[in-house]
Design an enzyme around this catalytic site. Sequence first.
Site: not given
Lengths: 427, 215
Positions: A143, A146, A175, A195, A235, A238, A243, A401
């Site tokens: 990240e 990037e 994230c 990102s 999560k 996720e 993908e 979190c």
Amino acid sequence: MNVEVKTYRKGEIPGIIAIDGQNCRGCDACKRYCPTGAITGMFGATHRIDRDRCISCGQCLINCPFGAPYETVDTVEEVQAKLGDKRYTVAAIIAPAVRVAVGEPFGLPAGSLVTGKMYGAMRKAGFVIVDNNFAADLTIMEEGTEFIQRARHALFGEKAEHGGEIGPLPQFTSCCPAWVRFVETNYPSLIPHLSSAKSPQQMAGAVAKTYGAERIFKVDPEFIYTVGVMPCTAKKFEASRPEFQSACNFVKERGGASPGTPYPDVDTVLTTRDLARLLKRMKIDLAAENNAEGGTLFAEYTGAGTIFGNTGGVMEAALRTAYVVLTGNNLAKLEFEEVRGLRGVKSASIQLRDAKYGKDVTLKVAVVHDIRANIRPIVEDVLAGRSPYHFIEVMNCPGGCINGGGQPICDTGSSWIGRILPSFAWS
Amino acid sequence: MTDSSFILKHPMQVRVFHFILAVSFLTLAVTGIILFQKPLQEAAMNTVIQIHVVAGVVMTLDALAFLFLAFDRVVMFTKRVFTFSGNDLKWFTVLGGYPQKILLHKKVEVPPMGKYNAGQKLFGIFVLVGGTLLILSGWALWTLPHIIPHGDTSMIGTIHLYVSWILILFLLVHLFLGIYMVDDFKAMFLHGRIPYEDAAEKSPLWVKNDICKIG
Ligand code: SF4
Ligand code: SF4
Ligand code: SF4
């Protein structure tokens, strides 16, 4: 629960949270925590969740005074069964915020840091450790670099090394899966600003089934069962995104054994609450465990990975990396105090010299948490092209979190952060 | 019977307070039971809770108005319901003689009582304490459930529920006896006065110690 959903792809879990009508008192409290307005139902009547608007963050679940919201996906039995199946190496990907919360259900004081005991308990249960802090370090490298690429592209017109497209500024962190889904369902035009780095959980899953399978565990990746252990209900969603099958694709590309059905990078997710339940079912008392080591390279990490669990942590870690890469020097002082604390939106300007271009640059960054209360003005500014920021960290949950929807439910609550006005519920 | 043979038991401000309290509490009880059972569709449930909220606000204003405008009455009432003697215990052993009177048409000896008998005192204590708890918890549940720590909100919800049930059960007995003692009922809802003989029979200590003739 049979209402058709429109915003989920095949394979994705369509909504992790639902409301039990029997327990719902129609008090409306949950609506004041929901970042997306997904909770419907008039004041006084049983409430429901519109799964298309829901981002599965679980904030309604941890804040409902009457325990009405529940998780639709219970993974504890499945994980226990895999732990009992000797063909599998069951890898626990443990998020930073779990180790300061999982002691609570075992009677330890709230906030106790129990990394060693947790490793001990989990290894006793049969897990191998893939600490998510290790993967958070990887995320930061991805990240952070990037971001440098995007910044150099925007400031100096630098082209991508391999000719690919470079995303626009400001760059948003990616994230938090609740935030990513929030963008996808509410502001799809902002997707290029996210990102392209995967979350630490997803990086950890892919690394465990590739590098880990070959070099660390020395088993066929099909027989590595990766379990995200997260403070987060989103999560679970996720991990189900189609993908995220990089390891499987990688193995296939290299001509490795092709599995009957493609396997995901992360097979399943336990929340902190689930982990406590699992250990209790297995009669393992975490509080009584001795401190243990993680036992693999995947349990090595830096302080940057650790602070991911707090609001501002990702930004602070990314800035450390960006500073080193841009200036070529190490930071004299590692802490970026400006992005710490519980203010809804924190911002900072960092002046540094880009060693490659020999120019001074001022980076403007912002950190946002509790998106229900704080994100809209930031997003509107970006859409209108007037955002002063280059890099924005976004965490859905108030405080980050550490206060995620999968954490032990704390009766004294913590999500009152910033809420001081009464609300006269009516319709 | 001349006018002088009546005693003013419930002055005007008490009657107005009691009337509003009775109407708002009955409304709250009925709507509260509906909210608990959830038998209706969404819009109807919303209407029910809106009525519940309005009745709760009315009850609160009624209580506050009485507290500030008739503070002496509140003090007297509180003092009376919290003053006990051995007679109160004895009253409970015969339940004020009501079951015998109503079911067996028999008159038993009842220990002498003040303005309120022991049962009314107990009810008064529950109304005072329970009513205050209901008002405070109701406001908290309506306006602050998203701010108060949810463990506490849940506890407040439980208190609201149980206190409501207790008061509703008390209310049923109160209603029955209120209607049975028709003179007292009329006094509370109409003119405030009860016949002297009636008071002398049911509240002899009150008549003896606190009542004086005017004019
Ligand atoms: S906070 Fe809980 S009880 Fe209140 S409306 Fe929401 S789900 Fe129902
Ligand atoms: S899980 Fe999050 S987004 Fe979904 S209804 Fe609950 S608070 Fe709203
Ligand atoms: S802030 Fe953390 S716990 Fe909350 S939804 Fe995002 S990733 Fe999950």
